[in-house]
Scaffold this motif. Structure first.
Motif, PDB file in Angstrom:
ATOM      1  N   ALA A  10       0.659  -1.294   0.054  1.00 14.81           N
ATOM      2  CA  ALA A  10      -0.039   0.175   0.053  1.00 14.81           C
ATOM      3  C   ALA A  10       1.071   1.302   0.072  1.00 14.81           C
ATOM      4  CB  ALA A  10      -0.893   0.041   1.130  1.00 14.81           C
ATOM      5  N   LYS A  11       2.094   1.208   0.671  1.00 14.98           N
ATOM      6  CA  LYS A  11       3.090   2.119   0.708  1.00 14.98           C
ATOM      7  C   LYS A  11       3.496   2.499  -0.752  1.00 14.98           C
ATOM      8  CE  LYS A  11       4.100   1.983   5.536  1.00 14.98           C
ATOM      9  NZ  LYS A  11       4.775   1.772   6.679  1.00 14.98           N
ATOM     10  N   ARG A  15       3.359   5.835  -3.097  1.00 19.49           N
ATOM     11  CA  ARG A  15       4.305   6.494  -3.851  1.00 19.49           C
ATOM     12  C   ARG A  15       4.177   6.540  -5.269  1.00 19.49           C
ATOM     13  NH1 ARG A  15       7.610   4.049   0.298  1.00 19.49           N
ATOM     14  NH2 ARG A  15       8.098   2.149  -1.011  1.00 19.49           N
ATOM     15  N   TRP A  16       3.418   5.539  -5.936  1.00 18.35           N
ATOM     16  CA  TRP A  16       3.064   5.389  -7.399  1.00 18.35           C
ATOM     17  C   TRP A  16       2.112   6.559  -7.553  1.00 18.35           C
ATOM     18  CZ3 TRP A  16      -0.711   5.065 -10.888  1.00 18.35           C
ATOM     19  CH2 TRP A  16      -0.506   4.670 -12.146  1.00 18.35           C
ATOM     20  N   LYS A  67       0.686  12.470   5.526  1.00 19.21           N
ATOM     21  CA  LYS A  67       2.131  12.917   5.737  1.00 19.21           C
ATOM     22  C   LYS A  67       3.138  12.499   4.475  1.00 19.21           C
ATOM     23  CE  LYS A  67       5.796  13.149   9.258  1.00 19.21           C
ATOM     24  NZ  LYS A  67       6.837  12.777   8.427  1.00 19.21           N
ATOM     25  N   GLU A  68       2.968  11.166   4.337  1.00 20.34           N
ATOM     26  CA  GLU A  68       3.742  10.593   3.262  1.00 20.34           C
ATOM     27  C   GLU A  68       3.660  11.396   1.994  1.00 20.34           C
ATOM     28  OE1 GLU A  68       6.514   7.770   1.492  1.00 20.34           O
ATOM     29  OE2 GLU A  68       5.902   8.381   3.547  1.00 20.34           O
ATOM     30  N   LEU A  69       2.555  11.695   1.733  1.00 21.14           N
ATOM     31  CA  LEU A  69       1.965  12.330   0.473  1.00 21.14           C
ATOM     32  C   LEU A  69       2.881  13.758   0.384  1.00 21.14           C
ATOM     33  CD1 LEU A  69      -1.462  11.174  -0.452  1.00 21.14           C
ATOM     34  CD2 LEU A  69       0.599  10.736  -1.778  1.00 21.14           C
ATOM     35  N   VAL A 131      -5.074  -0.056 -11.088  1.00 16.17           N
ATOM     36  CA  VAL A 131      -3.771  -0.232 -11.154  1.00 16.17           C
ATOM     37  C   VAL A 131      -3.164  -1.104  -9.796  1.00 16.17           C
ATOM     38  CG1 VAL A 131      -1.480   1.047 -11.041  1.00 16.17           C
ATOM     39  CG2 VAL A 131      -3.244   1.968 -12.203  1.00 16.17           C
ATOM     40  N   VAL A 132      -2.702  -2.252 -10.088  1.00 14.71           N
ATOM     41  CA  VAL A 132      -2.129  -2.826  -9.158  1.00 14.71           C
ATOM     42  C   VAL A 132      -0.688  -2.789  -8.810  1.00 14.71           C
ATOM     43  CG1 VAL A 132      -1.966  -5.298  -8.199  1.00 14.71           C
ATOM     44  CG2 VAL A 132      -4.077  -4.502  -9.297  1.00 14.71           C
ATOM     45  N   VAL A 133      -0.076  -2.122  -7.735  1.00 11.59           N
ATOM     46  CA  VAL A 133       1.263  -1.681  -7.747  1.00 11.59           C
ATOM     47  C   VAL A 133       2.048  -2.747  -6.778  1.00 11.59           C
ATOM     48  CG1 VAL A 133       2.798  -0.051  -6.893  1.00 11.59           C
ATOM     49  CG2 VAL A 133       0.629   0.585  -7.583  1.00 11.59           C
ATOM     50  N   ARG A 134       3.171  -2.986  -7.482  1.00 11.08           N
ATOM     51  CA  ARG A 134       4.321  -3.958  -6.773  1.00 11.08           C
ATOM     52  C   ARG A 134       5.483  -3.452  -7.216  1.00 11.08           C
ATOM     53  NH1 ARG A 134       1.871  -7.719 -10.228  1.00 11.08           N
ATOM     54  NH2 ARG A 134       1.148  -8.999  -8.342  1.00 11.08           N
TER      55      ARG A 134
END
Length: 277
Positions: A10-11, A15-16, A67-69, A131-134
């Motif tokens: 999820a992190k 970022r994506w 916060k991350e964004l 979008v499935v991010v890896r």
């Protein structure tokens, strides 16, 4: 819209999304779902026992995501918490999203990894691209791989890939694979085999002709390979920044919401995957 549950993938999805927002100027909406686990029924010696409904509270995750964004430079962010079934809430919230982004694997209320459940369900049922991010195997790649089979959804996938490449400067690699069925006549002559190959090459060329004229600045490469399409795309994903597939292709069974090729790519690709309708 990005679904966030605090897991590693999820992190990666966060970022994506941040990179996409900074590139396109699109606002980001972060969704966290308070997942409900249904009561458990059981009993010993005639006594019925009902456990309480379990709720995984995700409210603190939204502050973490925001916060991350912000640290990544994204400030146009809204956050939302919902309670209920994770997939249902995500699908409902994504009705008006331009794209829904999720990590490849998340956490259920019981702490289990979720590839094949949440990601697969969203890819099947969402009305927008998913979008499935890896983590990509080749983080330096500038190639967008797209699967082509002549179906309406594969043409939508090609359009998605080309428009993205027009903005990013990446190369689009259009791949048409097919399962090779050698005709019995091939024992005596190579002509039937050559005709089959030419038909597949023609399908690919016709699919690309319009895109090349409409997007002359995009570099488009193509390959027609007599190998199962899911294998072609998974192998190509090792050196891709993104794989784009249609939700279902020419060979899908009536009523199937996600084709076998798309499912295989979602499970085995070595970079982020986009499923387009």
């Amino acid at each position: 819209m990005v679904a966030y549950d605090g897991s590693h993938d999820a992190k990666l999805a966060l970022r994506w999304v941040a990179e996409e927002s900074l590139r396109t100027g699109a606002p980001v909406r972060v969704l966290a779902v308070n997942e409900l686990l249904a009561p458990t029924w059981g009993g010993v010696g005639g006594t019925i026992v009902v456990t309480e409904t379990y709720v995984r509270d995700c409210s603190e995750l939204l502050g973490e995501a925001e916060k991350e964004l912000a640290d990544l430079g994204v400030t146009d962010v809204t956050t939302q918490t919902r309670s209920g079934n994770v997939v249902d809430e995500m699908l409902h919230a994504a009705d008006h999203a331009s794209v829904l982004v999720v990590g490849s694997r998340g956490h259920s209320a019981a702490g289990e990894a979720l590839m094949g459940s949440v990601s697969q369900h969203l890819a099947r049922h969402a009305t927008c691209p998913v979008v499935v991010v890896r983590e990509p195997r080749d983080a330096t790649s500038r190639r967008i791989v797209v699967g082509i089979d002549g179906s309406v959804t594969s043409m939508a996938a090609l359009d998605f890939a080309v428009r993205r490449a027009e903005e990013t400067g990446e190369t689009v690699v259009a791949i048409h694979g097919w399962r090779d069925h050698v005709a019995s006549a091939d024992v005596w002559s190579s002509e039937p085999r050559m005709i089959e190959i030419q038909e597949h090459e023609l399908l690919l060329a016709e699919s690309l002709a319009g895109m090349r004229s409409e997007h002359p600045d995009v570099r488009i490469e193509h390959e027609a390979i007599s190998v199962a399409p899911e294998k072609c795309l998974v192998d190509a994903s090792a050196h891709a920044s993104l794989v784009v597939v249609g939700s279902r292709g020419q060979g899908y069974f009536r009523g199937l919401l996600l084709g076998s090729v798309s499912q295989a790519v979602l499970h085995r690709a070595q970079c982020p995957v986009v499923v387009v309708r």
